[in-house]
Design an enzyme around this catalytic site. Structure first.
Site, mmCIF file in Angstrom:
data_model
loop_
_atom_site.group_PDB
_atom_site.id
_atom_site.type_symbol
_atom_site.label_atom_id
_atom_site.label_comp_id
_atom_site.label_asym_id
_atom_site.label_seq_id
_atom_site.Cartn_x
_atom_site.Cartn_y
_atom_site.Cartn_z
ATOM 1 N N PRO A 23 6.427 5.988 -1.679
ATOM 2 C CA PRO A 23 7.584 6.760 -0.987
ATOM 3 C C PRO A 23 6.938 8.218 -0.684
ATOM 4 C CG PRO A 23 8.466 5.719 -3.191
ATOM 5 C CD PRO A 23 7.085 5.322 -2.803
ATOM 6 N N GLU A 57 1.476 0.461 9.933
ATOM 7 C CA GLU A 57 0.037 0.174 9.969
ATOM 8 C C GLU A 57 -0.818 1.277 10.778
ATOM 9 O OE1 GLU A 57 -1.381 -3.862 10.184
ATOM 10 O OE2 GLU A 57 0.484 -4.518 9.825
ATOM 11 N N GLY A 68 -5.516 -5.276 10.849
ATOM 12 C CA GLY A 68 -3.973 -5.218 11.102
ATOM 13 C C GLY A 68 -3.443 -4.781 12.410
ATOM 14 N N GLN A 92 15.842 1.544 31.901
ATOM 15 C CA GLN A 92 16.252 2.048 33.232
ATOM 16 C C GLN A 92 16.488 1.122 34.468
ATOM 17 O OE1 GLN A 92 16.823 5.064 32.294
ATOM 18 N NE2 GLN A 92 17.157 5.956 34.496
ATOM 19 N N LEU A 119 0.818 -1.365 -0.018
ATOM 20 C CA LEU A 119 0.046 -0.087 -0.169
ATOM 21 C C LEU A 119 0.994 1.175 0.145
ATOM 22 C CD1 LEU A 119 -2.821 1.124 0.116
ATOM 23 C CD2 LEU A 119 -2.726 1.110 2.734
HETATM 24 N N1 CAA Z 1 -13.742 0.553 6.824
HETATM 25 C C1 CAA Z 1 -14.418 0.896 5.701
HETATM 26 N N2 CAA Z 1 -14.434 1.993 5.174
HETATM 27 C C2 CAA Z 1 -13.798 2.745 5.499
HETATM 28 C C3 CAA Z 1 -12.889 2.910 6.637
HETATM 29 C C4 CAA Z 1 -12.818 1.549 7.224
HETATM 30 N N3 CAA Z 1 -12.048 1.394 8.430
HETATM 31 N N4 CAA Z 1 -12.264 3.931 6.872
HETATM 32 C C5 CAA Z 1 -12.659 4.902 5.940
HETATM 33 N N5 CAA Z 1 -13.461 4.133 5.045
HETATM 34 C C6 CAA Z 1 -14.308 4.852 4.012
HETATM 35 C C7 CAA Z 1 -15.388 6.032 4.563
HETATM 36 O O1 CAA Z 1 -16.355 5.610 5.100
HETATM 37 C C8 CAA Z 1 -15.314 7.065 3.422
HETATM 38 O O2 CAA Z 1 -16.350 6.476 2.300
HETATM 39 P P1 CAA Z 1 -17.279 7.466 1.761
HETATM 40 O O3 CAA Z 1 -16.390 8.216 0.982
HETATM 41 O O4 CAA Z 1 -18.167 6.734 1.265
HETATM 42 O O5 CAA Z 1 -17.925 8.110 3.084
HETATM 43 C C9 CAA Z 1 -14.095 6.646 2.470
HETATM 44 O O6 CAA Z 1 -13.521 5.346 3.062
HETATM 45 C C10 CAA Z 1 -13.060 7.698 2.681
HETATM 46 O O7 CAA Z 1 -12.800 7.734 4.459
HETATM 47 P P2 CAA Z 1 -11.929 9.152 5.062
HETATM 48 O O8 CAA Z 1 -12.234 10.323 4.743
HETATM 49 O O9 CAA Z 1 -11.896 8.717 6.518
HETATM 50 O O10 CAA Z 1 -10.376 8.830 4.532
HETATM 51 P P3 CAA Z 1 -9.094 9.909 4.669
HETATM 52 O O11 CAA Z 1 -8.809 10.049 3.340
HETATM 53 O O12 CAA Z 1 -9.573 10.853 5.352
HETATM 54 O O13 CAA Z 1 -8.340 8.845 5.464
HETATM 55 C C11 CAA Z 1 -6.900 8.025 7.445
HETATM 56 C C12 CAA Z 1 -8.290 8.667 6.703
HETATM 57 C C13 CAA Z 1 -7.420 7.683 8.527
HETATM 58 C C14 CAA Z 1 -5.872 9.188 7.414
HETATM 59 C C15 CAA Z 1 -6.403 6.835 6.323
HETATM 60 O O14 CAA Z 1 -5.905 7.348 5.312
HETATM 61 C C16 CAA Z 1 -5.322 6.003 7.034
HETATM 62 O O15 CAA Z 1 -5.736 5.087 7.870
HETATM 63 N N6 CAA Z 1 -3.932 6.280 6.791
HETATM 64 C C17 CAA Z 1 -3.007 5.376 7.110
HETATM 65 C C18 CAA Z 1 -2.606 4.303 6.353
HETATM 66 C C19 CAA Z 1 -1.601 3.509 7.037
HETATM 67 O O16 CAA Z 1 -2.124 2.920 8.181
HETATM 68 N N7 CAA Z 1 -0.778 2.932 6.185
HETATM 69 C C20 CAA Z 1 0.194 1.743 6.702
HETATM 70 C C21 CAA Z 1 0.400 0.902 5.559
HETATM 71 S S1 CAA Z 1 0.702 -0.808 5.608
HETATM 72 C C22 CAA Z 1 2.275 -1.055 6.573
HETATM 73 O O17 CAA Z 1 2.407 -0.373 7.441
HETATM 74 C C23 CAA Z 1 3.154 -1.735 5.679
HETATM 75 C C24 CAA Z 1 3.464 -3.085 6.369
HETATM 76 O O18 CAA Z 1 3.630 -3.875 5.830
HETATM 77 C C25 CAA Z 1 3.249 -3.428 7.655
#
Ligand code: CAA
Length: 380
Positions: free
Chosen positions: A128, A363, A242, A336, A125
Site C-alpha cells: 500500500p 510492472e 516482466g 474515434q 512486491l
Molecule cells: N538488475 C540488477 N540489479 C539492479 C537492477 C536490475 N535491473 N536495477 C537496479 N539494480 C541494482 C543497482 O545496480 C544498485 O546496486 P548497487 O547498490 O550495488 O549499485 C541497486 O540495485 C539499487 O539500484 P537503484 O539505485 O537504481 O535503485 P532505486 O531505488 O533508485 O530504484 C527504480 C529504481 C527504477 C525506481 C525501481 O525501484 C523500480 O523499478 N521501481 C518500480 C517497481 C515496479 O515496477 N513495481 C511493479 C511491481 S509488480 C506488479 O506490477 C504487480 C503485478 O502483479 C503485475
C-alpha cells in the site's frame, strides 16, 4: 540483420494464434463482463506449454527463447488481455526468478508444477505504501530457528486469488535498504497467509488483483529464494523480464484495436463511401500501424537482448514504455474510428481501451521506465 523468424518461433506463434482465435477470443467479452477467471483457458495454456515457455524442459518448461514468449503472448493478449496477463505473470514474474535463483530441491518442488501449468504463481512486491518506491516496503521477515516469520501486506497482486505459490519480497535487514531485502516462496494454505481485498478494476477484469496478508506466517528456512538480502536485485532483474511480457500484452491489445478499426473502416459507409476512403481515417490507421510496429520492434529487440544473457534493463524499459503508450494511443483512436459505436459494449474496442490503461501502470509506470532509461543514458 535478419528479421525472419526461426521455424520454432513461427511454429509457436502459429500454435498460440490458433488457440487464441479458436478458444480464447470467443470467450473474451464474457470473461470481461463477468469478471471471470478463465481457469479452463489457463489449464489449456499449461497443456500447450505456454505457462513456462522459457523454462528448461528438465524443470517442466518448454525450453524456448524470449522471442517465442513475446510472439505467443501477443497472440493470447490480442484475444483476451486478462488471459494474457495471467500467462505473463506466471512466466516472467514467477517461473523466471524461481528458475534463476532456486536450489535443485526448489526446482523440483516449485518450478516443475509452475512451468507445467499444474500450479499458478503470483509475485508479491508492491505494498500500500511502496509501489514505485520498492525499498519503502514494510513487510518484514525475521529468522526464528528453522523458519522465517513473515508479517506485512502486499497489494495489487495479479493472480493473487488463484495462486498456489507466491514469490514474496520482505525486508530482512531494513537499515541496509537495497541490501536488506530478501525473496521467499510461500505456498497457499500456509497458516498466517491469506488473501485480503480483491480489487474491482477498470480493465483486465478476468484476472484477479488482490492483497496478500501475512500475519506471523511461518515458512521453512529453505523457502528463501536466492541469497539472504539479495531480494532487491532479484526483484529488479525479474521486472526487467516482466516488462517484456507486459510490452507483449500491450502489443496484443493494440493490434486487436487496430484490426477492429480497419474492419470497421471498410464496412461502415458515410458520405456515400466507406470510412476507409476518407483521408482523416486513413491517417489515423497509418499512425496506429506505425506506432504498433515501432513498439513491436523494440519489444523483439528487448527479447533478443534478454536471450544474450547480459543486462537488458534499458531495452526492456523502452519496449514497455513504447508498447504501453502505443496501446493506449491506438485504443483511443480505435474508439474515434468507430465513433459512437466504439463507446458501446457491442464493439470490442471499449474493452481494448480499458485493458490498455493498466499497461502504463503495472510492472513499473511509464515514469519509472523513463527513470530506468534516463539512468542508462546518463551513466558514466
Ligand atoms: N538488475 C540488477 N540489479 C539492479 C537492477 C536490475 N535491473 N536495477 C537496479 N539494480 C541494482 C543497482 O545496480 C544498485 O546496486 P548497487 O547498490 O550495488 O549499485 C541497486 O540495485 C539499487 O539500484 P537503484 O539505485 O537504481 O535503485 P532505486 O531505488 O533508485 O530504484 C527504480 C529504481 C527504477 C525506481 C525501481 O525501484 C523500480 O523499478 N521501481 C518500480 C517497481 C515496479 O515496477 N513495481 C511493479 C511491481 S509488480 C506488479 O506490477 C504487480 C503485478 O502483479 C503485475
Amino acid at each position: 540483420m535478419d528479421f525472419n523468424l526461426s521455424d520454432e518461433q513461427r511454429m509457436i506463434q502459429e500454435m498460440a494464434k490458433n488457440f487464441a482465435v479458436k478458444e480464447v477470443a470467443p470467450k473474451a467479452a464474457e470473461i470481461d463482463k463477468n469478471h471471470r477467471f478463465p481457469s479452463e483457458l489457463v489449464a489449456k495454456m499449461g497443456e500447450l506449454g505456454l505457462m513456462g515457455i522459457m523454462v528448461d524442459p528438465a524443470s517442466g518448461g518448454a525450453g524456448m527463447d524470449t522471442v517465442c514468449y513475446v510472439l505467443a503472448l501477443e497472440e493470447i493478449s490480442a484475444a483476451c488481455a486478462s488471459t494474457g496477463v495471467i500467462m505473463s505473470v506466471n512466466n516472467s514474474l514467477v517461473c523466471d526468478p524461481v528458475e534463476r535463483n532456486s536450489t535443485p530441491e526448489q526446482k523440483e518442488k516449485f518450478l516443475k508444477p509452475l512451468a507445467s501449468g499444474a500450479k499458478l504463481g503470483c509475485f508479491g512486491l508492491t505494498e500500500p505504501n511502496a509501489g514505485s518506491d520498492v525499498i519503502g516496503q514494510r513487510t518484514r521477515a525475521v529468522r526464528d530457528g528453522n523458519e522465517w516469520v513473515l508479517n506485512g501486506t502486499k497489494n495489487f497482486i495479479t493472480n493473487g486469488r488463484e495462486a498456489d505459490i507466491a514469490v514474496v519480497f520482505a525486508m530482512t535487514d531494513p537499515e541496509k535498504k537495497h541490501k536488506g531485502m530478501s525473496t521467499f516462496i510461500v505456498e497457499k494454505g500456509t497458516p498466517g497467509y491469506s488473501i485480503g481485498k480483491i480489487e474491482d478494476k477498470l480493465g483486465i477484469c478476468g484476472s484477479s488483483t488482490t492483497e496478500l496478508v501475512f500475519e506471523d506466517c511461518r515458512i521453512p528456512a529453505e523457502n528463501i529464494l536466492g541469497k539472504e538480502n539479495d531480494g532487491f536485485r532479484i526483484a529488479m532483474q525479474t521486472l526487467d523480464g516482466g516488462r517484456i511480457g507486459i510490452a507483449s500484452q500491450a502489443l496484443g491489445i493494440a493490434r486487436a484495436a487496430l484490426e477492429a478499426s480497419k474492419k470497421h473502416a471498410r464496412e461502415r459507409f458515410q458520405f456515400g463511401k466507406p470510412l476507409a476512403d476518407i483521408q482523416a481515417i486513413q491517417w489515423m490507421i497509418a499512425d496506429m500501424a506505425t506506432k504498433l510496429d515501432c513498439a513491436r520492434l523494440l519489444t523483439l529487440r528487448a527479447a533478443f537482448e534478454k536471450d544474450q544473457k547480459g543486462r537488458f534493463s534499458r531495452s526492456s524499459a523502452m519496449a514497455k514504455l513504447a508498447a504501453a503508450e502505443a496501446a493506449m494511443w491506438i485504443a483511443t483512436k480505435a474508439i474515434q474510428v468507430h465513433g459512437g459505436y466504439g463507446y458501446t459494449k457491442e464493439y470490442p474496442v471499449e474493452r481494448n481501451f480499458r485493458d490498455a490503461k493498466i499497461t502504463e501502470i503495472y510492472e513499473g509506470t511509464n515514469e519509472v521506465q523513463r527513470l530506468v532509461i534516463a539512468a542508462a543514458e546518463l551513466k558514466g
